[in-house]
Every structure is written in structure tokens, then in C-alpha cells.
Design a protein around this motif. Structure first.
Motif, PDB file in Angstrom:
ATOM      1  N   ALA A   1       0.834  -1.204   0.000  1.00 19.37           N
ATOM      2  CA  ALA A   1       0.000   0.000   0.000  1.00 19.37           C
ATOM      3  C   ALA A   1       0.870   1.255   0.000  1.00 19.37           C
ATOM      4  CB  ALA A   1      -0.926  -0.015   1.209  1.00 19.37           C
ATOM      5  N   TRP A   2       1.944   1.257   0.814  1.00 15.31           N
ATOM      6  CA  TRP A   2       2.824   2.437   0.817  1.00 15.31           C
ATOM      7  C   TRP A   2       3.474   2.619  -0.540  1.00 15.31           C
ATOM      8  CZ3 TRP A   2       4.654  -0.077   5.849  1.00 15.31           C
ATOM      9  CH2 TRP A   2       3.914   0.414   6.935  1.00 15.31           C
ATOM     10  N   PHE A   3       3.842   1.525  -1.165  1.00 13.26           N
ATOM     11  CA  PHE A   3       4.516   1.563  -2.460  1.00 13.26           C
ATOM     12  C   PHE A   3       3.587   2.167  -3.527  1.00 13.26           C
ATOM     13  CE2 PHE A   3       5.529  -1.071  -6.352  1.00 13.26           C
ATOM     14  CZ  PHE A   3       6.625  -0.320  -6.734  1.00 13.26           C
ATOM     15  N   ILE A   4       2.377   1.625  -3.600  1.00 17.62           N
ATOM     16  CA  ILE A   4       1.431   2.134  -4.606  1.00 17.62           C
ATOM     17  C   ILE A   4       1.061   3.588  -4.289  1.00 17.62           C
ATOM     18  CG2 ILE A   4      -0.862   1.820  -5.630  1.00 17.62           C
ATOM     19  CD1 ILE A   4       0.817  -0.467  -6.403  1.00 17.62           C
ATOM     20  N   THR A   5       0.893   3.897  -2.998  1.00 18.47           N
ATOM     21  CA  THR A   5       0.569   5.263  -2.615  1.00 18.47           C
ATOM     22  C   THR A   5       1.666   6.221  -3.053  1.00 18.47           C
ATOM     23  OG1 THR A   5      -0.601   4.404  -0.706  1.00 18.47           O
ATOM     24  CG2 THR A   5      -0.070   6.737  -0.682  1.00 18.47           C
ATOM     25  N   ALA A   6       2.918   5.789  -2.917  1.00 19.55           N
ATOM     26  CA  ALA A   6       4.031   6.642  -3.339  1.00 19.55           C
ATOM     27  C   ALA A   6       3.973   6.892  -4.842  1.00 19.55           C
ATOM     28  CB  ALA A   6       5.362   6.002  -2.949  1.00 19.55           C
ATOM     29  N   ILE A   7       3.597   5.873  -5.605  1.00 23.19           N
ATOM     30  CA  ILE A   7       3.482   6.070  -7.060  1.00 23.19           C
ATOM     31  C   ILE A   7       2.374   7.081  -7.349  1.00 23.19           C
ATOM     32  CG2 ILE A   7       2.930   4.957  -9.249  1.00 23.19           C
ATOM     33  CD1 ILE A   7       4.189   2.402  -8.147  1.00 23.19           C
ATOM     34  N   ILE A   8       1.245   6.946  -6.646  1.00 22.86           N
ATOM     35  CA  ILE A   8       0.148   7.910  -6.847  1.00 22.86           C
ATOM     36  C   ILE A   8       0.626   9.314  -6.499  1.00 22.86           C
ATOM     37  CG2 ILE A   8      -2.169   8.555  -6.135  1.00 22.86           C
ATOM     38  CD1 ILE A   8      -2.709   5.668  -5.460  1.00 22.86           C
ATOM     39  N   ALA A   9       1.346   9.442  -5.376  1.00 22.67           N
ATOM     40  CA  ALA A   9       1.811  10.767  -4.959  1.00 22.67           C
ATOM     41  C   ALA A   9       2.768  11.339  -5.990  1.00 22.67           C
ATOM     42  CB  ALA A   9       2.489  10.675  -3.592  1.00 22.67           C
ATOM     43  N   LEU A  10       3.643  10.500  -6.534  1.00 17.53           N
ATOM     44  CA  LEU A  10       4.615  10.961  -7.534  1.00 17.53           C
ATOM     45  C   LEU A  10       3.905  11.575  -8.736  1.00 17.53           C
ATOM     46  CD1 LEU A  10       7.820  10.571  -8.242  1.00 17.53           C
ATOM     47  CD2 LEU A  10       6.930   8.891  -9.839  1.00 17.53           C
ATOM     48  N   LEU A  11       2.802  10.944  -9.152  1.00 16.67           N
ATOM     49  CA  LEU A  11       2.136  11.376 -10.372  1.00 16.67           C
ATOM     50  C   LEU A  11       1.121  12.495 -10.128  1.00 16.67           C
ATOM     51  CD1 LEU A  11       1.518   7.870 -11.983  1.00 16.67           C
ATOM     52  CD2 LEU A  11       3.451   9.396 -12.298  1.00 16.67           C
ATOM     53  N   SER A  12       0.534  12.560  -8.926  1.00 20.91           N
ATOM     54  CA  SER A  12      -0.558  13.517  -8.739  1.00 20.91           C
ATOM     55  C   SER A  12      -0.085  14.851  -8.173  1.00 20.91           C
ATOM     56  CB  SER A  12      -1.646  12.916  -7.851  1.00 20.91           C
ATOM     57  OG  SER A  12      -1.150  12.695  -6.550  1.00 20.91           O
ATOM     58  N   PHE A  13       0.849  14.843  -7.225  1.00 19.39           N
ATOM     59  CA  PHE A  13       1.300  16.115  -6.664  1.00 19.39           C
ATOM     60  C   PHE A  13       1.967  16.982  -7.738  1.00 19.39           C
ATOM     61  CE2 PHE A  13       0.758  14.278  -2.402  1.00 19.39           C
ATOM     62  CZ  PHE A  13       0.185  15.361  -1.767  1.00 19.39           C
ATOM     63  N   ALA A  14       2.510  16.333  -8.790  1.00 20.04           N
ATOM     64  CA  ALA A  14       3.135  17.094  -9.871  1.00 20.04           C
ATOM     65  C   ALA A  14       2.121  18.025 -10.526  1.00 20.04           C
ATOM     66  CB  ALA A  14       3.713  16.123 -10.904  1.00 20.04           C
TER      67      ALA A  14
END
Lengths: 231, 586
Positions: B213-226
Motif C-alpha cells: 500500500a505504501w509503495f502504490i501510494t508513493a506512485i500515486i503521490a509521484l504522479l498527482s502532486f506534480a
């Protein structure tokens, strides 16, 4: 991410070297832990992730530009001097990509002095780009905006500007910020690499960043300048 | 491109010694465990401020009469704005990911630290800076902004709109931009760590679901906060440099037409919600992971459908990027596009339901231990279902046109994003506290905390659904309730406010328990809950290098509980391969 694919087989060949201290599980594959599955240094992988994220930021800015451009009648203010300057800037920036490639190559061959020289030349190219671009900005502010920006009253600065310049400064400003940061990055890197603090991999990672910044310009230049050029 | 780098380069990440001085050990630390605790402490400070604000405006709503108000309308909107911003960014994003993720992700995969310890420190300090900039809005002239946690323009783009829209809104945008940078740095670190630093034998499908979950969440954060970063930059330009990205022609303010023209507030909404919807999953996915981890542990059963759980997390992460339009049904959207967004929104119900059924399947015929951690994990499942169901309603554009901006929406997102995520944070705290501090939290106090919270949050948000059905709008400091033609509304406001006070005061028990147990709690052993994953082979609290110089080798999946033929009712991931003679092939 073709980088990852391209290095996958090399990684298999170098699996123990690319590990962080131990061999992969017996009978296991690259993804079973104990090795870096992408076969790349973690710093390199991290820079790729940064590039993914940053390219999305630029994509969002260019999306905003397209959105505003399509919903307005768009002027074509770029001609003569602007186009000549921006073409020169493009040439300088692309040349700096070439010097960057030479720096990475020299670093991988452990030719330390050469790598430092090429890295510094790359930074010089970036610096020339920033100087040319700043002059271009000042020219635009003088020619197009000086009477206008004082007209607005509701912003605290008392400025408002037409959207053609709003999008211009947003997109090129964000790019120029990246080039400026990159110049500082390359200078620090070159000096520290000379001292032996940074390694060849660090030059390669910086190269990734630098090529990415150049690539962004190859979108900004045609979309912002050429599409709004008066022919 | 060559990958032939020197072997000594590969080791440089790991050669850091434990610092001795207080300032390097506890303040400017690069140790992921210290940074995790720093994030957690930041979240505790933020949650106290955020919940305090909610009590202020709940008291206002309960005592509201047109003649006398506890807060004036400006202050009401400022309180709501800061409540939302602080809780979404500084609590729901920092505690589950920055807090628990930092502390336990490296340990659960058998790593010594994060891949980039110094960047990890940078991301915490950027987060703290962002928090301080946000909080500064309280003390500047004019106070905080009134534009809500979504910060919609044109309101948020015009400095002179209300007092708080001057410096207060500028600080708000600045804070969000800094937070984006912090999240970007953190996300890169999490992704690289998960893929590159797994111990021998820790294949992807042996990782605990919390790590997934942390791993996938980090991917989401990488793409969305941009995208939020770009949206925030343009808002700053509109406010400070007089561009008009978000301001159309003809906006009249203070009986004067603004000079701006050429922009569109819809552009902001697209950029904001392209981030904003994935942000919901950034808040809730770590919770799902933590809860899965805890349910298996205390049901003494393997997690039901481990592979399906992993695919469901990934599916939620992917589909979450294609549903942002359901926040904009009322903003003006082609009905065809709205239908597409509706269908995609329904689709996300499928992986969510898979997860729910798998949680129930895990509990089925389990040997359940009702610890405080387990109670909060079960509470999470309950809230996830009751908060998720109303999402199905809101995802239909026809229904949403009625529900939009009513208390129904407030109730929906608070249950699923706010309270459910809070329950997972509480569950994780009770569960991992013995590992983090070497002592148990007080169990009776924890159970009291659970029951008070569980009953009171439902008492707050279930009535809000009903008020939303009656058409009660959100973000109103007050109005003639008789307008809604239902005499129940004032008394429901009273009841909700009373329940909100209970819910918030119950959290003081939790905070007291947390700090009290740090010094006075019963001493905990290495593996207090008989868990299977790698955090339970370390000392409590773990050594500076996590595993005391040993390199764990993983032979088992993350959830081998009650395996037939095994000696104990659990097999740890590092147990020798022959520990499970009849175990499933993992």
C-alpha cells in the motif's frame, strides 16, 4: 523507461555486482530481493522517477497553455529578433546536451579531467542560454508590457498582463528555473567530482536531468514561440 | 549506456554511523525511524489544531441564530478552510505515509534504511516548513483564507476579495507548493527503496500488504502532486503577477469589473481534482494496507486472497486517476463526459469491494483477538463500507446534481477519507507502538478510546447524510433553517455538535495514552502480537541499523498464520523453509 529495458540484460550479467551485499536467492530471479532488479544504481532510478514527475508538471503547464489558447483569439507577437534569439538559444542548449554526453563518456572511461571540462562546458552552455533568455524577457517586457502591467489595480502589485504573456512567462519561466538550477548542479558536481567526492554515476545522473531539461525546451520552443510567430 | 559502476559506490548508501549528539540523533536525523516519528509528531500537533477548529465551528452551528453567532461568517469559513487543509495535508497525508511508511517500510522489506536517507530528511523538513507557512496564516493581518481546502478561483485568485484572501491565501498556496515538493521527494524515496532494497528472498509477492500500500501510494503521490504543483504555480501567478489563467473576462467585484480576461476557473478545477481525487487514495490506501496487516495478525489466519488484494490496491491506484470529473458534475460538463466519469467511478467500486470481501473472508472462522488495534481495524472496515456506499450515490451525475455541496457529501468524505483513515492510524499506533517504543499502550484505555470514538463518529456523520437528503448546504455559516421546512434541523445540529465534542475529547485519551505509555507502559517483547513480518524479528525498539548487523533472509510469505503441520500458529518470514511442511507454495 527504455533505459531500464536496455540495461536489463546487462544487469543479469552483473547481478552480484549490482547487489547491495549479497547474491540473489538460490533459484530466484531478479525480482526476488537481494539485488536491484532494474540493474541501475538507485540514484539513477530516483532521477528517472523525478523526470516522470517533473514531466507531468510541465505537461500540466502546457495543458493550461493549450486550454487558455484554445478559448481565446491568440495573437502572434513573435517575429524577427525574438525568433532569431530563441533559435540561437535552442542551438546553445542542444550543443550543451552534446557536451554532457561527452562528459558522461569521459567519466565512464575514468578520464577525470576531461569529464570535469565537459561538465563545465555544459554548465557554460546553460549559462549562455539563461543570459540570452533573460535579455529576451527584458526586451518583451519593454516592447509589449511596460504600459500594460501598471494598468491593473486588483492585484497587489498593480499588474495585469494579457494571457499570451502570462502563458509565455509561466512556461519559459519554469523551464528557465530548471536550467538555472541545472547550471548550479553541474558546477557543484564538476568541482566535487574533481575532488573525488562524486563518482561517474553522479555525472551520469546529472546528465539525465540535463537531457530532460533540453527535451522540455523542444516542446516549449515550438509550442510557445513558433506557433505564435508572425510569418 | 553502461551500468558498470564500481562496487564501492554501491555501498555508500549504507555506511552511516549512528550519530551521538542530540541534534543529529533526534533533530536533523537521517534515520528513517526518527523521521517517521517526527512525521507522526507533526501529525499529532496538526490534528489537535484541526480538530479544535472543528469544535469551534460545530459549536457555532449548534448555537446559531441570525441574531447572535459564535463566529462571524468570515471566521466560520476561515475555520472550515483551515480545518480541511490541515487535516487533509498535514494529518491524513503525513501520518499514514510519512509516519508509519517511513518507520516500517524499510524494516518490512529487510532494509537498513531508505535508499536516500538525506533526501528523506529533506522531505520531512520541507513538510514541516509547509506546515509552519500554513499555520502562519492564522497570525497575519486578515487571517487565513476563506476559499475552502479546494481553494477554488476566482475567489482564491483575487487578493482583495475578503481580508483572508490577501496574505492568508498567499501563504496557503505557498504552503501547498512546498508540500508538493516534499511529497515528490518522499515518493521517489519510497519507490526506489521498495524496488531496490528488498532483502534476499523478499520477492514482491512476499511483501506485507502494508508495504504494498505504501509503495502504490508513493506512485500515486509521484504522479498527482506534480499536477497540483503546476496548478498552484499558476494560482500564484494569477495572484501576484496579474495573469488570468483562472479568471475569465467580466468578473465584477466590489461594483467594479476586473481587468483580467481570458482564463477559466474550470481549468483550476481540472488541475486540482486531477490531484484531488488520487489524494483521497493517498490518504486511504496506507490505511487499507495497515488494516489488512492487522486483521490477518489478530484473526490468526492468512489474509484471504493475498494476490487479489495486491491487484486491487494497484487497480485502485490506476483507476483513481480517471475519475476526477465526478467532483465537477455541477461545474458544467458535457453529459457524455459526465457519463464516462460516472461509469469509471462505479468501476472503482469493484476493487474496493474485492478488498472488503477479502477482509471479511480473513475474519471468517478466524480465532479473533479483540485488542485495541484489532477493534480499530474492524472499525475501519465498518467505516469503509458505510462511507463507501454513499460514494456510489455521489458518483452518479444525475443524483450528484441534487447532492452536490450538501451535508451528504460532507458525511460521505468524512466517513471514508477522514474517519476511516484516522481509524487506521489509531489501529497502526496500537499495533506498532510496542515496536517503536518497546512498551505496550494501555489496553483498557485503548478500548474505551475505540468505543467512544466509534459511537460518536457515527452519531456525527449519519445524521449529516439525512440533513443532506433534506438539502442542507455545506459551507454556510448559517441560514433560516425553516427554509428547509424541517423542524428537526436545529436539534440535529445540537446532537451532532455534542457527538463531535465526545469524538474529539476521546482523542485526548489517545494522545494521553500515547505519551504516558512511552514511559510507563508495560515492557513489550520482540514479537508481542506473534506476527510474521520482518518488523517482529527486530528488537523493540529496533537497533539503529534495524537488524543489528544481520541481513534477514526471507523464506516465507507475509501471512502464514495457522499453517497446518507447523509447530506454532504462525511462521515468520525468516523461518527456515522447512518450517511449513504442508504450506501453500509461497
Amino acid at each position: 523507461m527504455s533505459e531500464a529495458a536496455a540495461t536489463a540484460d546487462t544487469a543479469a550479467a552483473h547481478a552480484p555486482a549490482a547487489s547491495h551485499g549479497h547474491a540473489p536467492a538460490p533459484g530466484g530471479n531478479l525480482w526476488d530481493g537481494g539485488v536491484r532488479p532494474l540493474g541501475a544504481h538507485s540514484k539513477k532510478f530516483g532521477m528517472w522517477l523525478f523526470i516522470v514527475s517533473d514531466s507531468i508538471t510541465f505537461a500540466a503547464l502546457l495543458f493550461a497553455y493549450s486550454y487558455v489558447r484554445l478559448s481565446n483569439v491568440w495573437p502572434t507577437p513573435f517575429h524577427g529578433h525574438s525568433i532569431v534569439t530563441s533559435t540561437a538559444m535552442t542551438f546553445v542548449l542542444l550543443s550543451s546536451s552534446l557536451t554532457m554526453v561527452l562528459a558522461v563518456d569521459a567519466a565512464n572511461k575514468k578520464l577525470r579531467d576531461k569529464a570535469v571540462l565537459w561538465t563545465m562546458l555544459t554548465a557554460l552552455g546553460g549559462l549562455i542560454f539563461v543570459v540570452l533568455h533573460t535579455m529576451e524577457w527584458l526586451g518583451i517586457i519593454n516592447d509589449h508590457l511596460m504600459p500594460l502591467i501598471k494598468a491593473g489595480e486588483e492585484t497587489k502589485s498593480g499588474w495585469t498582463m494579457p494571457m499570451v504573456w502570462g502563458t509565455f512567462f509561466a512556461a519559459t519561466g519554469m523551464h528557465m528555473l530548471h536550467v538555472t538550477v541545472g547550471v548550479g548542479y553541474l558546477v557543484v558536481l564538476a568541482l566535487q567530482y574533481k575532488n573525488g567526492k562524486f563518482k561517474a554515476i553522479d555525472i551520469e545522473v546529472a546528465g539525465l536531468y540535463w537531457h530532460f531539461v533540453d527535451l522540455v525546451w523542444m516542446f516549449v520552443f515550438p509550442l510557445i514561440y513558433l506557433m505564435s510567430a508572425k510569418i | 549506456m553502461s551500468v558498470a559502476h564500481d562496487v564501492e559506490e554501491e555501498h555508500e548508501v549504507h555506511v552511516h554511523q549512528e550519530p551521538k549528539e542530540f541534534i543529529w540523533k533526534y533533530i536533523f536525523s537521517t534515520d528513517h525511524k526518527v523521521i517517521g516519528k517526527q512525521y507522526f509528531l507533526l501529525a499529532i500537533v496538526a490534528v489537535v489544531i484541526g480538530l479544535g477548529l472543528s469544535l469551534a465551528f460545530r459549536y457555532h452551528l449548534a448555537t446559531y441564530t441570525p441574531q447572535g453567532m459564535f463566529l462571524n461568517p468570515d471566521h466560520y469559513l476561515q475555520a472550515v478552510t483551515m480545518h480541511g487543509t490541515i487535516l487533509v495535508f498535514m494529518v491524513l497525508t503525513t501520518a499514514p505515509l510519512g509516519g508509519f511508511g517511513n518507520y516500517f517500510l524499510p524494516i518490512q522489506i529487510g532494509a537498513v534504511d531508505m535508499a536516500f536517507p538525506r533526501l528523506n530528511m529533506l522531505s520531512f523538513w520541507l513538510t514541516l516548513l509547509s506546515f509552519l507557512v500554513l499555520i502562519a496564516a492564522f497570525v497575519v493581518p486578515g487571517g487565513p483564507p476563506v476559499s475552502g481546502w479546494t481553494g477554488y478561483p476566482p475567489l482564491s485568485a483575487i487578493n482583495s476579495a475578503t481580508p483572508g484572501m490577501g496574505l492568508g491565501q498567499t501563504l496557503w498556496v505557498g504552503s501547498i507548493a512546498i508540500f508538493c515538493l516534499a511529497s515528490l521527494v518522499g515518493a521517489i524515496n519510497f519507490i526506489v527503496t521498495t524496488l531496490d532494497l528488498r532483502a534476499r528472498g523478499m520477492s514482491l509477492m512476499r511483501m506485507p500488504l502494508s508495504t504494498w500500500a505504501w509503495f502504490i501510494t508513493a506512485i500515486i503521490a509521484l504522479l498527482s502532486f506534480a499536477v497540483l504543483f503546476a496548478g498552484g504555480l499558476l494560482l500564484i501567478l494569477d495572484r501576484e503577477l496579474g495573469t488570468s489563467f483562472y479568471i475569465p473576462a467580466g468578473v465584477v467585484f466590489g461594483a467594479k469589473e476586473l481587468n483580467h480576461k481570458g482564463g477559466s476557473p474550470l481549468l483550476y478545477q481540472h488541475l486540482f481534482w486531477f490531484f484531488g481525487h488520487p489524494e483521497v487514495y493517498i490518504a486511504i490506501l496506507p490505511g487499507m494496507g495497515i488494516v489488512s496487516h492487522i486483521l490477518a495478525n489478530f484473526a490468526r489466519k492468512p489474509i484471504f486472497g493475498y494476490n487479489a488484494m495486491v491487484y486491487a490496491i494497484a487497480a485502485i491506484g490506476v483507476i483513481g486517476f480517471f475519475v476526477w470529473g465526478h467532483h465537477m458534475f455541477q461545474s458544467g460538463m458535457s453529459p457524455y463526459v459526465a457519463v464516462a466519469f460516472s461509469i469509471l467511478t462505479m468501476t472503482i467500486g469493484v476493487p474496493s469491494a474485492i478488498k472488503t470481501f477479502n477482509w471479511l473472508g480473513t475474519l471468517w472462522k478466524g480465532n479473533i483477538e479483540f485488542t485495541s488495534a484489532m477493534l480499530f481495524a474492524l472499525g475501519f472496515v465498518s467505516l469503509f463500507v458505510s462511507g463507501g456506499i454513499s460514494g456510489i450515490f455521489l458518483g452518479q451525475n444525475a443524483v450528484d446534481i441534487y447532492f452536490h455541496d450538501t451535508y451528504f457529501v460532507v458525511a460521505h468524505f468524512h466517513l471514508i477519507m477522514g474517519v476511516a483513515a484516522m481509524f487506521s492510524i489509531a489501529a497502526g499506533t496500537y499495533y506498532w507502538f510496542p515496536k517503536m517504543f518497546g512498551r505496550y499502550m494501555n489496553e483498557p484505555l485503548g478500548k474505551l478510546h475505540f468505543w467512544l470514538t466509534f459511537v460518536s463518529v457515527y452519531s456525527v456523520f449519519i445524521p449529516m447524510h439525512i440533513m443532506g437528503l433534506w438539502g442542507h448546504p455545506r459551507r454556510y455559516a448559517g441560514f433560516e433553517y425553516a427554509f428547509l421546512n424541517d423542524p428537526m434541523i436545529p436539534s440535529m445540529h445540537n446532537m451532532i455538535t455534542a457527538a463531535a465534542f465526545v469524538a474529539v475529547l476521546a482523542q485526548l485519551l489517545f494522545i494521553f495514552n500515547y505519551f504516558w505509555s512511552m514511559y510507563k507502559g508495560a515492557v513489550a517483547p520482540e514479537n508481542p502480537w506473534n506476527g510474521t513480518s520482518l518488523e517482529w524479528i527486530t528488537a523493540s525498539p529496533p537497533a539503529f541499523d534495524n537488524f543489528g548487523g544481520k541481513e534477514p533472509v526471507v523464506n516465507h510469505g507475509a501471512y502464514e498464520y495457522s499453517v497446518p503441520g507447523a509447530e506454532k500458529d504462525y511462521i515468520m518470514q525468516t523461518d527456515p523453509p522447512e518450517a511449513a511442511p504442508h504450506a501453500a507454495a509461497h
